[in-house]
Design a protein around this motif. Sequence first.
Motif, PDB file in Angstrom:
ATOM      1  N   TYR A 151      69.282  -5.380  -9.718  1.00 37.08           N
ATOM      2  CA  TYR A 151      68.850  -5.404  -8.320  1.00 37.08           C
ATOM      3  C   TYR A 151      69.734  -4.441  -7.548  1.00 37.08           C
ATOM      4  O   TYR A 151      70.959  -4.553  -7.613  1.00 37.08           O
ATOM      5  N   PRO A 152      69.108  -3.504  -6.793  1.00 36.31           N
ATOM      6  CA  PRO A 152      67.682  -3.207  -6.768  1.00 36.31           C
ATOM      7  C   PRO A 152      67.158  -2.764  -8.142  1.00 36.31           C
ATOM      8  O   PRO A 152      67.928  -2.310  -8.996  1.00 36.31           O
ATOM      9  N   THR A 153      65.860  -2.889  -8.329  1.00 40.69           N
ATOM     10  CA  THR A 153      65.264  -2.566  -9.625  1.00 40.69           C
ATOM     11  C   THR A 153      65.062  -1.058  -9.765  1.00 40.69           C
ATOM     12  O   THR A 153      65.083  -0.309  -8.787  1.00 40.69           O
ATOM     13  N   ALA A 154      64.851  -0.615 -10.996  1.00 40.19           N
ATOM     14  CA  ALA A 154      64.824   0.814 -11.324  1.00 40.19           C
ATOM     15  C   ALA A 154      63.831   1.644 -10.500  1.00 40.19           C
ATOM     16  O   ALA A 154      64.124   2.808 -10.203  1.00 40.19           O
ATOM     17  N   PRO A 155      62.658   1.124 -10.109  1.00 41.78           N
ATOM     18  CA  PRO A 155      61.762   1.955  -9.311  1.00 41.78           C
ATOM     19  C   PRO A 155      62.351   2.417  -7.975  1.00 41.78           C
ATOM     20  O   PRO A 155      61.836   3.360  -7.370  1.00 41.78           O
ATOM     21  N   HIS A 156      63.423   1.775  -7.527  1.00 42.46           N
ATOM     22  CA  HIS A 156      64.031   2.139  -6.254  1.00 42.46           C
ATOM     23  C   HIS A 156      65.230   3.085  -6.417  1.00 42.46           C
ATOM     24  O   HIS A 156      65.860   3.449  -5.424  1.00 42.46           O
ATOM     25  N   PHE A 157      65.528   3.461  -7.665  1.00 39.85           N
ATOM     26  CA  PHE A 157      66.580   4.455  -7.873  1.00 39.85           C
ATOM     27  C   PHE A 157      66.126   5.778  -7.258  1.00 39.85           C
ATOM     28  O   PHE A 157      64.932   6.048  -7.132  1.00 39.85           O
ATOM     29  N   ASN A 158      67.100   6.629  -6.891  1.00 43.72           N
ATOM     30  CA  ASN A 158      66.754   7.894  -6.250  1.00 43.72           C
ATOM     31  C   ASN A 158      67.692   9.013  -6.707  1.00 43.72           C
ATOM     32  O   ASN A 158      68.747   8.751  -7.317  1.00 43.72           O
ATOM     33  N   SER A 159      67.316  10.245  -6.390  1.00 40.24           N
ATOM     34  CA  SER A 159      68.036  11.415  -6.896  1.00 40.24           C
ATOM     35  C   SER A 159      69.324  11.714  -6.143  1.00 40.24           C
ATOM     36  O   SER A 159      70.027  12.662  -6.497  1.00 40.24           O
ATOM     37  N   SER A 160      69.659  10.935  -5.117  1.00 35.93           N
ATOM     38  CA  SER A 160      70.928  11.168  -4.418  1.00 35.93           C
ATOM     39  C   SER A 160      72.129  10.840  -5.300  1.00 35.93           C
ATOM     40  O   SER A 160      73.240  11.305  -5.050  1.00 35.93           O
ATOM     41  N   VAL A 161      71.911  10.026  -6.314  1.00 36.81           N
ATOM     42  CA  VAL A 161      72.956   9.770  -7.316  1.00 36.81           C
ATOM     43  C   VAL A 161      72.735  10.742  -8.468  1.00 36.81           C
ATOM     44  O   VAL A 161      71.755  10.661  -9.196  1.00 36.81           O
ATOM     45  N   ASP A 162      73.655  11.692  -8.608  1.00 42.76           N
ATOM     46  CA  ASP A 162      73.547  12.697  -9.663  1.00 42.76           C
ATOM     47  C   ASP A 162      74.801  12.682 -10.529  1.00 42.76           C
ATOM     48  O   ASP A 162      75.634  11.769 -10.431  1.00 42.76           O
ATOM     49  N   GLY A 163      74.952  13.686 -11.381  1.00 47.41           N
ATOM     50  CA  GLY A 163      76.099  13.731 -12.272  1.00 47.41           C
ATOM     51  C   GLY A 163      77.427  13.779 -11.551  1.00 47.41           C
ATOM     52  O   GLY A 163      78.418  13.193 -12.004  1.00 47.41           O
ATOM     53  N   ALA A 164      77.482  14.463 -10.410  1.00 47.84           N
ATOM     54  CA  ALA A 164      78.732  14.560  -9.642  1.00 47.84           C
ATOM     55  C   ALA A 164      79.128  13.203  -9.076  1.00 47.84           C
ATOM     56  O   ALA A 164      80.311  12.816  -9.111  1.00 47.84           O
ATOM     57  N   VAL A 165      78.143  12.459  -8.557  1.00 48.42           N
ATOM     58  CA  VAL A 165      78.423  11.121  -8.032  1.00 48.42           C
ATOM     59  C   VAL A 165      78.870  10.203  -9.170  1.00 48.42           C
ATOM     60  O   VAL A 165      79.842   9.434  -9.032  1.00 48.42           O
ATOM     61  N   TYR A 166      78.180  10.291 -10.280  1.00 46.50           N
ATOM     62  CA  TYR A 166      78.528   9.467 -11.447  1.00 46.50           C
ATOM     63  C   TYR A 166      79.962   9.752 -11.889  1.00 46.50           C
ATOM     64  O   TYR A 166      80.734   8.832 -12.205  1.00 46.50           O
TER      65      TYR A 166
END
Length: 448
Positions: free
Chosen positions: A18-33
């Motif tokens: 939660y939130p579930t995968a359909p609500h993931f977005n591209s603002s989290v990228d490799g740099a954020v990770y």
Amino acid sequence: MPAISEVFSAQVPRYTSYPTAPHFNSSVDGAVYREWLARLNPAKPLSLYLHIPFCDTLCWFCGCHTSVVNNYGPVHDYCGVLEREIALISEALPGRFSVSHIHWGGGSPTLMTADDIKHLSRTIRSHFDIGPGAEFAIEADPRGLSSSIVDALAEAGLTRASIGVQDCNPDVQRAINRVQSDEETIAAVELFRAAGIASINLDLLYGLPRQTLEGWQKTLDFACRLNPDRLAVFGYAHVPKFKKHQNLISAQELPDIETRFRMAEMAREHLSAQGYVTIGLDHYARPDDSLAQALRCGTLARNFQGYTADQAATLIGLGASSIGSLPDGYVQNIAAVPTYRAFVASGQLPVARGFALSDADRMRRDVIQQIMCTMHTDLDEAAARYHQSSAIFADALRRLEPLRQDGLVTVRDGKIAVAEDWSCAARLAAAAFDEYLPRGAALHSVSV
């Protein structure tokens, strides 16, 4: 009580996050990770999930990210890319970490050769310390399973095998393109046990085309004769708009919602009578199994693989399409293997999207996880943990009201409980606390 078909026709998530995968977005990228990885505490163990997205045949019911291969070359090459990603993650971490839980999923991880299994295991151990008592589980396809594969897994430290069974009826198996004899399943169980891997999980699936209550009873009887430590009994999610190959399954041959409900209840009653403890929504375990122990101790958790006794706060997802969970949020890798491979080859973390958690998300995640794991939650306690008033759940309580009126849940003094005989309503109760569900257009399966 309204008709079963009316209540359980609602399409809601399974809440493995939660939130579930359909609500993931591209603002989290490799740099954020990379920033999130750098903030982890090396003193705290983590878990690893490795995704092997290949099969030698396509099961028409499958909802996983996988593709069919006609030769082993792509699988071998992928193992090399996976090992490179492991190294990239290790380099991004602020020290050497211990691992409390490893899970290889797919696809069909048992498609790998013995040499690749051993090499992949050695790569993991070269970058991480495998803690004492760590669980190492794998999803296994009995068809074509050999003693050399099982021996390699045992040498790698495997502790649990999760064997796909689905249904024993040959007519049902033909309707889902997964023909698997009872003898193949029995042989797989015997191979693992002979290799010293005593913990066996069987995966069953109801709601499949051509399934009947009589045939489902026979599948349950067969599964119990194998004396597994655990069983996962899932309802088939028919979402052909999302998984195009599911169009190969005739919707006219699927059981209706009331029959699905009776199948779920039949499993619960039959397995309980055989001495299994009901774990959350759809798992069953022997009383001495770690899942049952976690339920008794109040430490049962839920992640992308289902229910787990693992207590690590961080799950690192490795491989194409895999999802990881960190204190800061969720990350999902690129699903297309060629693009995933290109990112890893260039030294980039292959992240496609994710979700950065707020405290409000964490609070609702706690509530949803408690409902899914224990069938109850205390809203006053959950709100206080995040310095909020339980009044923040007013909208959720309004959404729960129809379930309360139908007798599926009780609401008293800020405490929510799913009625004892209606555990199948847990997803519906959890959905009342999902702030993102009304805004999304994601496809979900029916709630039973």
